[in-house]
Write a protein that holds these residues in place. Structure first.
Motif, PDB file in Angstrom:
ATOM      1  N   GLN A 112       0.811  -0.991   0.016  1.00 25.16           N
ATOM      2  CA  GLN A 112       0.399   0.006  -0.133  1.00 25.16           C
ATOM      3  C   GLN A 112       0.818   1.254  -0.118  1.00 25.16           C
ATOM      4  O   GLN A 112       0.654   2.330  -0.698  1.00 25.16           O
ATOM      5  CB  GLN A 112      -0.880   0.045   1.184  1.00 25.16           C
ATOM      6  N   LYS A 113       1.935   1.230   0.861  1.00 22.86           N
ATOM      7  CA  LYS A 113       2.841   2.467   0.711  1.00 22.86           C
ATOM      8  C   LYS A 113       3.538   2.531  -0.338  1.00 22.86           C
ATOM      9  O   LYS A 113       3.752   3.907  -0.933  1.00 22.86           O
ATOM     10  CB  LYS A 113       3.674   2.262   2.115  1.00 22.86           C
ATOM     11  N   TYR A 115       2.621   1.660  -3.171  1.00 23.96           N
ATOM     12  CA  TYR A 115       1.531   2.039  -4.258  1.00 23.96           C
ATOM     13  C   TYR A 115       1.142   3.535  -4.074  1.00 23.96           C
ATOM     14  O   TYR A 115       1.135   4.262  -5.225  1.00 23.96           O
ATOM     15  CB  TYR A 115       0.126   1.242  -4.156  1.00 23.96           C
ATOM     16  N   ASP A 116       0.842   3.938  -3.048  1.00 26.26           N
ATOM     17  CA  ASP A 116       0.757   5.491  -2.729  1.00 26.26           C
ATOM     18  C   ASP A 116       1.947   6.234  -3.013  1.00 26.26           C
ATOM     19  O   ASP A 116       1.752   7.433  -3.807  1.00 26.26           O
ATOM     20  CB  ASP A 116       0.504   5.676  -1.204  1.00 26.26           C
ATOM     21  N   ASN A 119       2.196   6.595  -6.964  1.00 29.27           N
ATOM     22  CA  ASN A 119       0.967   7.332  -7.643  1.00 29.27           C
ATOM     23  C   ASN A 119       1.327   9.077  -7.206  1.00 29.27           C
ATOM     24  O   ASN A 119       1.026   9.642  -7.934  1.00 29.27           O
ATOM     25  CB  ASN A 119      -0.344   6.970  -6.981  1.00 29.27           C
ATOM     26  N   GLU A 120       1.846   9.155  -6.115  1.00 26.93           N
ATOM     27  CA  GLU A 120       2.075  10.621  -5.625  1.00 26.93           C
ATOM     28  C   GLU A 120       3.227  11.169  -6.454  1.00 26.93           C
ATOM     29  O   GLU A 120       3.129  12.086  -6.982  1.00 26.93           O
ATOM     30  CB  GLU A 120       2.636  10.641  -4.338  1.00 26.93           C
TER      31      GLU A 120
END
Length: 135
Positions: A112-113, A115-116, A119-120
């Motif tokens: 999740q980290k 992925y974030d 995207n950022e």
């Protein structure tokens, strides 16, 4: 991994930005300058038109042009449009079914980290940044 579809869409938008004017730019010219297959570009352009990133007209004098200032074109948006998703694992993907191991998954927070962060990172870059070598 980012596919050729995503990478080529970015190259096409950069080309349109670098050669923008009031005139429409023929796909053939873009393909020649970018050394891309015209047939491949023909499969990418409908996605960009449907998402209102570019405007296209057919016939003599036809081609494509950007619909917005280049500062408004996020690389993240373009990649999600062309790739469908940037999720590193299936359980984080769009329309993913809830994983029955989610509650006890020790690796999910890491994915999740990542992925974030991905995207950022891509959301923070615009076509203007690429055109102006600001990366």
């Amino acid at each position: 991994m980012i596919s050729t579809r995503g990478r080529y869409a970015i190259r096409v938008l950069i080309d349109l930005a670098e050669h923008s004017s009031d005139d429409y730019i023929p796909m053939k010219k873009i393909a020649e300058r970018q050394e891309l297959s015209l047939k491949y570009i023909e499969r990418i352009m409908p996605l960009l038109v449907k998402d209102n990133l570019v405007e296209g007209i057919s016939g003599k004098g036809g081609g494509y042009k950007l619909n917005h200032p280049i500062e408004e074109y996020s690389v993240g948006h373009i990649l999600r449009l062309t790739e469908g998703d940037l999720a590193p694992v299936a359980c984080l993907g769009c329309n993913a079914q809830e994983c029955n191991r989610r509650a006890e998954c020790k690796t999910l927070p890491m994915w999740q980290k990542y992925y974030d962060m991905k995207n950022e990172f891509f959301d923070s870059i615009t076509i203007a940044d690429l055109v102006n070598n600001r990366i």
